[in-house]
Design an enzyme around this catalytic site. Structure first.
Site, mmCIF file in Angstrom:
data_model
loop_
_atom_site.group_PDB
_atom_site.id
_atom_site.type_symbol
_atom_site.label_atom_id
_atom_site.label_comp_id
_atom_site.label_asym_id
_atom_site.label_seq_id
_atom_site.Cartn_x
_atom_site.Cartn_y
_atom_site.Cartn_z
ATOM 1 N N ARG A 124 5.729 -12.946 14.254
ATOM 2 C CA ARG A 124 5.737 -11.518 14.661
ATOM 3 C C ARG A 124 6.649 -10.653 13.789
ATOM 4 O O ARG A 124 7.080 -9.588 14.209
ATOM 5 C CB ARG A 124 6.096 -11.351 16.133
ATOM 6 N N LYS A 146 2.418 -0.058 3.130
ATOM 7 C CA LYS A 146 1.029 -0.388 3.485
ATOM 8 C C LYS A 146 0.773 -1.825 3.028
ATOM 9 O O LYS A 146 0.955 -2.148 1.841
ATOM 10 C CB LYS A 146 0.059 0.548 2.780
ATOM 11 N N GLU A 188 -2.708 5.559 -11.187
ATOM 12 C CA GLU A 188 -1.879 5.891 -10.011
ATOM 13 C C GLU A 188 -0.669 6.739 -10.410
ATOM 14 O O GLU A 188 -0.099 7.420 -9.577
ATOM 15 C CB GLU A 188 -1.430 4.614 -9.286
ATOM 16 N N LYS A 230 6.396 9.556 -4.161
ATOM 17 C CA LYS A 230 5.860 8.747 -3.062
ATOM 18 C C LYS A 230 6.880 8.650 -1.932
ATOM 19 O O LYS A 230 6.531 8.730 -0.755
ATOM 20 C CB LYS A 230 5.446 7.356 -3.560
ATOM 21 N N GLU A 240 0.715 7.878 7.914
ATOM 22 C CA GLU A 240 -0.466 8.639 7.490
ATOM 23 C C GLU A 240 -1.154 9.368 8.633
ATOM 24 O O GLU A 240 -2.357 9.236 8.849
ATOM 25 C CB GLU A 240 -1.469 7.729 6.758
ATOM 26 N N ARG A 244 0.398 12.009 4.138
ATOM 27 C CA ARG A 244 0.345 10.824 3.270
ATOM 28 C C ARG A 244 -1.035 10.610 2.653
ATOM 29 O O ARG A 244 -1.157 10.002 1.582
ATOM 30 C CB ARG A 244 0.794 9.578 4.060
ATOM 31 N N ASN A 248 -4.063 9.461 -1.609
ATOM 32 C CA ASN A 248 -5.360 8.827 -1.832
ATOM 33 C C ASN A 248 -6.295 9.694 -2.665
ATOM 34 O O ASN A 248 -7.517 9.527 -2.593
ATOM 35 C CB ASN A 248 -6.021 8.493 -0.493
ATOM 36 N N HIS A 251 -9.289 8.158 -4.262
ATOM 37 C CA HIS A 251 -9.491 6.828 -3.682
ATOM 38 C C HIS A 251 -10.763 6.727 -2.834
ATOM 39 O O HIS A 251 -11.314 5.635 -2.692
ATOM 40 C CB HIS A 251 -8.291 6.423 -2.820
ATOM 41 N N HIS A 255 -12.754 3.694 -3.778
ATOM 42 C CA HIS A 255 -13.008 2.546 -2.895
ATOM 43 C C HIS A 255 -14.505 2.250 -2.805
ATOM 44 O O HIS A 255 -14.913 1.086 -2.706
ATOM 45 C CB HIS A 255 -12.440 2.819 -1.496
ATOM 46 N N HIS A 268 -8.818 -1.853 -9.451
ATOM 47 C CA HIS A 268 -8.538 -0.781 -8.497
ATOM 48 C C HIS A 268 -8.176 0.517 -9.238
ATOM 49 O O HIS A 268 -8.710 1.594 -8.943
ATOM 50 C CB HIS A 268 -7.401 -1.214 -7.564
HETATM 51 P P1 NAD Z 1 -3.249 -7.211 -9.297
HETATM 52 O O1 NAD Z 1 -2.264 -7.507 -8.274
HETATM 53 O O2 NAD Z 1 -4.578 -7.888 -9.216
HETATM 54 O O3 NAD Z 1 -2.606 -7.502 -10.729
HETATM 55 C C1 NAD Z 1 -3.377 -7.269 -11.875
HETATM 56 C C2 NAD Z 1 -3.454 -8.506 -12.785
HETATM 57 O O4 NAD Z 1 -2.277 -8.569 -13.570
HETATM 58 C C3 NAD Z 1 -3.562 -9.820 -12.070
HETATM 59 O O5 NAD Z 1 -4.393 -10.688 -12.802
HETATM 60 C C4 NAD Z 1 -2.130 -10.327 -12.088
HETATM 61 O O6 NAD Z 1 -2.029 -11.723 -11.979
HETATM 62 C C5 NAD Z 1 -1.676 -9.858 -13.433
HETATM 63 N N1 NAD Z 1 -0.246 -9.621 -13.586
HETATM 64 C C6 NAD Z 1 0.579 -9.047 -12.690
HETATM 65 N N2 NAD Z 1 1.777 -8.848 -13.239
HETATM 66 C C7 NAD Z 1 1.705 -9.342 -14.491
HETATM 67 C C8 NAD Z 1 2.649 -9.414 -15.553
HETATM 68 N N3 NAD Z 1 3.855 -8.867 -15.461
HETATM 69 N N4 NAD Z 1 2.266 -10.015 -16.685
HETATM 70 C C9 NAD Z 1 1.005 -10.515 -16.816
HETATM 71 N N5 NAD Z 1 0.073 -10.441 -15.860
HETATM 72 C C10 NAD Z 1 0.425 -9.859 -14.719
HETATM 73 O O7 NAD Z 1 -3.583 -5.633 -9.367
HETATM 74 P P2 NAD Z 1 -2.689 -4.316 -9.175
HETATM 75 O O8 NAD Z 1 -3.375 -3.295 -9.981
HETATM 76 O O9 NAD Z 1 -1.264 -4.563 -9.388
HETATM 77 O O10 NAD Z 1 -2.867 -3.987 -7.634
HETATM 78 C C11 NAD Z 1 -4.122 -3.639 -7.103
HETATM 79 C C12 NAD Z 1 -4.063 -3.851 -5.610
HETATM 80 O O11 NAD Z 1 -3.080 -2.977 -5.044
HETATM 81 C C13 NAD Z 1 -5.359 -3.526 -4.907
HETATM 82 O O12 NAD Z 1 -5.666 -4.552 -4.009
HETATM 83 C C14 NAD Z 1 -5.060 -2.246 -4.158
HETATM 84 O O13 NAD Z 1 -5.824 -2.115 -2.987
HETATM 85 C C15 NAD Z 1 -3.610 -2.396 -3.875
HETATM 86 N N6 NAD Z 1 -2.910 -1.123 -3.647
HETATM 87 C C16 NAD Z 1 -2.133 -1.037 -2.552
HETATM 88 C C17 NAD Z 1 -1.414 0.116 -2.315
HETATM 89 C C18 NAD Z 1 -0.478 0.184 -1.142
HETATM 90 O O14 NAD Z 1 0.034 1.278 -0.856
HETATM 91 N N7 NAD Z 1 -0.201 -0.904 -0.484
HETATM 92 C C19 NAD Z 1 -1.505 1.197 -3.203
HETATM 93 C C20 NAD Z 1 -2.306 1.054 -4.333
HETATM 94 C C21 NAD Z 1 -3.015 -0.114 -4.550
HETATM 95 N N1 GLY Z 2 -1.442 4.298 -1.982
HETATM 96 C C1 GLY Z 2 -1.549 5.235 -0.921
HETATM 97 C C2 GLY Z 2 -0.466 5.131 0.085
HETATM 98 O O1 GLY Z 2 0.458 4.361 -0.029
HETATM 99 O O2 GLY Z 2 -0.510 5.825 1.051
#
Ligand code: NAD
Ligand code: GLY
Length: 367
Positions: A124, A146, A188, A230, A240, A244, A248, A251, A255, A268
């Protein structure tokens, strides 16, 4: 090598407040000294990032914990699901991790979102720390709490708001990031200009080449300014209920591209970049911005090397398919899609738009 001073961006959320540390070489320093000690820590990473940085992170935290465990998840957006999440719970339970276990998310947004969700659920709720290693995760996903996973019918549909104890952005880790991922992260970064800070938009226009060349000072500034914006938005609207949603921008279309193409085909950030072209076109169609700002946004996205044309998701009714996918968006209200639109003065709002207008934009923006 130019000295990069470590910067601290606070995020103010009452008892859930924390600090984002931005600097170079942070995994080798005692940046983690203020964390609560415990019996166990679990570093959650993946098969790509683990071999590069897990040992350094383990060395940096091991004085605080009796045991530091490491789990490497399979790599990729396609693995952001229940099955992979369960591997984290398996690791926690097999090692008999207790309630004082701290999880460390070491990787990009996929690892960060899944680790945060695992931390929210395990017993939890246990503490967790974000150690983002992609540009995208350093400017966006590691900040704001998030967390979650995808469902085949919708992106990030299962999850929780759950804040980390701290965020540690080591810009040195960006040196190993593949070029395509760096560009995806720039999407982003770019979004913060039109939604919140026109000066930052101008700064990006002057410094895009430096960012693409991974200039450390430029990256440090872009990450800091993105995190400040942010933090300001999340500080006002953590869950949100309104404001907030401006984060997006692009997005809703993005999406739909990710889900319509199958998770992982488009990154993404690529989908968001292309989605911002569509959202800016929509804002112009609604006469909220003039042609000059539309061109500036389009030009920045193009210079970042991001796709400018949306994919065709259905050869018979492409716009219909986009609309169908966008109705699953979390911002939709009783099936009515709400779009983030920009107003030209560093301001964004959310509004419903007639399907016919959106259809015209999609038809114009898809290849
Ligand atoms: P990812 O986590 O898939 O990383 C991208 C690639 O780079 C992967 O293959 C990873 O293994 C590799 N990688 C990571 N760091 C590295 C490094 N330093 N050196 C070499 N390779 C490396 O993708 P991302 O773009 O970081 O994240 C996308 C995800 O984030 C999506 O799922 C999206 O929905 C999510 N997201 C969440 C929020 C939130 O607020 N929580 C906001 C934006 C995006
Ligand atoms: N990436 C959008 C948010 O964190 O709200």
């Amino acid at each position: 090598m130019t000295e990069i001073a470590t910067q601290h961006v606070p995020i103010s959320l009452g008892e859930r407040s924390y600090t984002i540390c931005i600097g170079r070489g942070l995994l080798n320093r005692d940046v983690f000294a203020g964390l609560p000690a415990g019996n166990h820590a679990l570093i959650v990473t993946n098969t790509q990032v683990g071999p590069l940085y897990a040992a350094a992170l383990r060395d940096a935290i091991e004085s605080k914990f009796q045991q530091v465990h490491i789990i490497e998840l399979p790599d990729g957006e396609g693995y952001k699901n229940w099955e992979t999440l369960n591997l984290v719970f398996d690791a926690l339970l097999s090692a008999r991790c207790d309630r004082k276990t701290t999880l460390f998310a070491l990787g990009g947004g996929v690892v960060g979102d899944m680790t945060g969700f695992a931390a929210a659920c395990y017993m939890r709720g246990v503490p967790f720390v974000q150690v983002p290693t992609t540009l995208l995760s350093q400017v966006d996903s590691s900040v704001g709490g998030k967390t979650g996973i995808n469902h085949p019918m919708g992106k990030n549909m299962i999850g929780a708001f759950y804040q980390p104890l701290m965020v540690v952005c080591d810009i040195g880790t960006l040196n190993t990031l593949p070029e395509r991922e760096l560009k995806a992260g720039l999407a982003e970064v770019i979004k913060y200009g039109p939604i919140a800070d026109m000066d930052f938009l101008g700064w990006l226009e002057s410094n895009m080449d430096a960012l693409l060349a991974r200039n450390a000072e430029a990256l440090a500034y872009a990450i800091r300014r993105s995190c400040e914006i942010k933090a300001m938005v999340v500080g006002k609207d953590e869950r949100e209920s309104g404001l907030r949603a401006i984060l997006n921008f692009g997005h809703t279309f993005g999406h739909a591209i990710e889900a319509g193409m199958g998770y992982g085909r488009w990154l993404h950030g690529e989908a968001v970049g292309c989605g911002m072209v569509m959202a800016a076109e929509l804002s112009a169609q609604l006469e909220l911005i003039d042609g000059d700002l539309l061109s500036r946004v389009r030009r920045l996205i193009e210079r970042a090397g991001l796709p400018m044309k949306g994919p065709v998701l259905d050869s018979t009714d492409n716009a219909g398919r986009y609309l169908e996918l966008m109705r699953v968006d979390k911002k939709a209200d009783a099936g009515a899609i709400r779009y983030v639109v920009v107003h030209g003065s560093g301001r964004a709002t959310m509004q419903a738009v007639d399907d016919d207008i959106v259809r015209q934009v999609i038809e114009r923006c898809c290849a």
